[in-house]
Motif scaffolding. Sequence first.
Motif, PDB file in Angstrom:
ATOM      1  N   VAL A  54     -76.054  72.066  36.896  1.00 56.51           N
ATOM      2  CA  VAL A  54     -77.068  71.266  36.795  1.00 56.51           C
ATOM      3  C   VAL A  54     -76.671  70.048  36.011  1.00 56.51           C
ATOM      4  N   PRO A  55     -75.457  70.015  35.036  1.00 57.42           N
ATOM      5  CA  PRO A  55     -75.031  68.755  34.669  1.00 57.42           C
ATOM      6  C   PRO A  55     -74.004  67.922  35.657  1.00 57.42           C
ATOM      7  N   ARG A  56     -73.479  68.689  36.694  1.00 61.45           N
ATOM      8  CA  ARG A  56     -72.767  67.847  37.700  1.00 61.45           C
ATOM      9  C   ARG A  56     -73.685  67.019  38.468  1.00 61.45           C
ATOM     10  N   TRP A  57     -74.944  67.641  39.003  1.00 58.93           N
ATOM     11  CA  TRP A  57     -75.962  67.218  39.705  1.00 58.93           C
ATOM     12  C   TRP A  57     -76.671  65.883  38.945  1.00 58.93           C
ATOM     13  N   VAL A  58     -76.767  65.944  37.885  1.00 54.14           N
ATOM     14  CA  VAL A  58     -77.489  64.918  37.121  1.00 54.14           C
ATOM     15  C   VAL A  58     -76.393  63.982  36.783  1.00 54.14           C
ATOM     16  N   GLU A  59     -75.154  64.403  36.476  1.00 55.09           N
ATOM     17  CA  GLU A  59     -74.144  63.219  36.529  1.00 55.09           C
ATOM     18  C   GLU A  59     -73.898  62.287  37.630  1.00 55.09           C
ATOM     19  N   ALA A  80     -74.565  58.247  38.235  1.00 50.39           N
ATOM     20  CA  ALA A  80     -73.424  57.406  38.847  1.00 50.39           C
ATOM     21  C   ALA A  80     -74.137  56.518  39.867  1.00 50.39           C
ATOM     22  N   VAL A  81     -74.961  57.370  40.809  1.00 59.02           N
ATOM     23  CA  VAL A  81     -75.454  56.402  41.817  1.00 59.02           C
ATOM     24  C   VAL A  81     -76.357  55.291  41.227  1.00 59.02           C
ATOM     25  N   ARG A  82     -77.060  55.548  40.260  1.00 62.24           N
ATOM     26  CA  ARG A  82     -78.014  54.538  39.724  1.00 62.24           C
ATOM     27  C   ARG A  82     -77.136  53.557  38.932  1.00 62.24           C
ATOM     28  N   ARG A  83     -76.056  53.996  38.308  1.00 65.97           N
ATOM     29  CA  ARG A  83     -75.026  52.906  37.314  1.00 65.97           C
ATOM     30  C   ARG A  83     -74.244  52.277  38.042  1.00 65.97           C
ATOM     31  N   ARG A  84     -73.361  52.939  38.858  1.00 66.39           N
ATOM     32  CA  ARG A  84     -72.437  52.253  39.758  1.00 66.39           C
ATOM     33  C   ARG A  84     -72.633  51.810  41.095  1.00 66.39           C
ATOM     34  N   GLU A 117     -76.523  56.431  48.077  1.00 65.85           N
ATOM     35  CA  GLU A 117     -77.390  57.378  47.728  1.00 65.85           C
ATOM     36  C   GLU A 117     -76.892  58.866  48.265  1.00 65.85           C
ATOM     37  N   THR A 118     -76.218  58.893  49.272  1.00 65.76           N
ATOM     38  CA  THR A 118     -75.839  60.230  49.879  1.00 65.76           C
ATOM     39  C   THR A 118     -74.887  60.953  49.106  1.00 65.76           C
ATOM     40  N   THR A 119     -74.259  60.194  48.014  1.00 70.09           N
ATOM     41  CA  THR A 119     -73.607  61.213  46.938  1.00 70.09           C
ATOM     42  C   THR A 119     -74.451  62.188  46.375  1.00 70.09           C
ATOM     43  N   VAL A 120     -75.715  61.721  46.040  1.00 66.35           N
ATOM     44  CA  VAL A 120     -76.464  62.821  45.373  1.00 66.35           C
ATOM     45  C   VAL A 120     -76.908  63.749  46.495  1.00 66.35           C
ATOM     46  N   PRO A 121     -76.328  65.199  46.255  1.00 68.30           N
ATOM     47  CA  PRO A 121     -76.624  66.041  47.483  1.00 68.30           C
ATOM     48  C   PRO A 121     -78.173  66.520  47.502  1.00 68.30           C
ATOM     49  N   PRO A 122     -78.808  66.677  48.566  1.00 69.03           N
ATOM     50  CA  PRO A 122     -80.139  67.089  48.648  1.00 69.03           C
ATOM     51  C   PRO A 122     -80.427  68.399  48.000  1.00 69.03           C
ATOM     52  N   VAL A 123     -81.513  68.511  47.451  1.00 70.90           N
ATOM     53  CA  VAL A 123     -81.938  69.700  46.667  1.00 70.90           C
ATOM     54  C   VAL A 123     -82.534  70.578  47.615  1.00 70.90           C
TER      55      VAL A 123
END
Length: 128
Positions: free
Chosen positions: A81-86, A90-94, A98-104
């Motif tokens: 969970v912490p890796r997904w949140v991280e 990162a997508v929001r900050r840097r 968006e495709t860096t966040v893997p689909p759930v």
Amino acid sequence: MPEKNVLGEPLQPCSTDPTTGFERDGHCSCHDADHGRHELCAMMTEDFLQFSKQQGNDLVTPRPELDFPGLEPGDCWCLCVPRWVETLEAVRRRHIPETTVPPVILEATNEAVLDTVELETLQAHAYD
């Protein structure tokens, strides 16, 4: 009592090819010994796998001694969970893709994740 997913339904398997889960039983179950919280089922993307590797968590290279086959884009895996949140932060900050966040995979994501991530956020990143 059977575990439930974030939708309040019975927890479905995340993947058996490759076999995932803290106990390598295909499920993103809760376990007291699982300090990484491998409770979120996600479909791997190339962007996420590269990001994770840059963060020091290489999910691509096979590690047979850990019963880890190495992952490819399109594989489903119980993520920490912490890796997904991280990754989401990162997508929001840097402003990385968006495709860096893997689909759930909501049906296979443990309801315990809801203590960290809101359902609406998970739904916004759900695999169709």
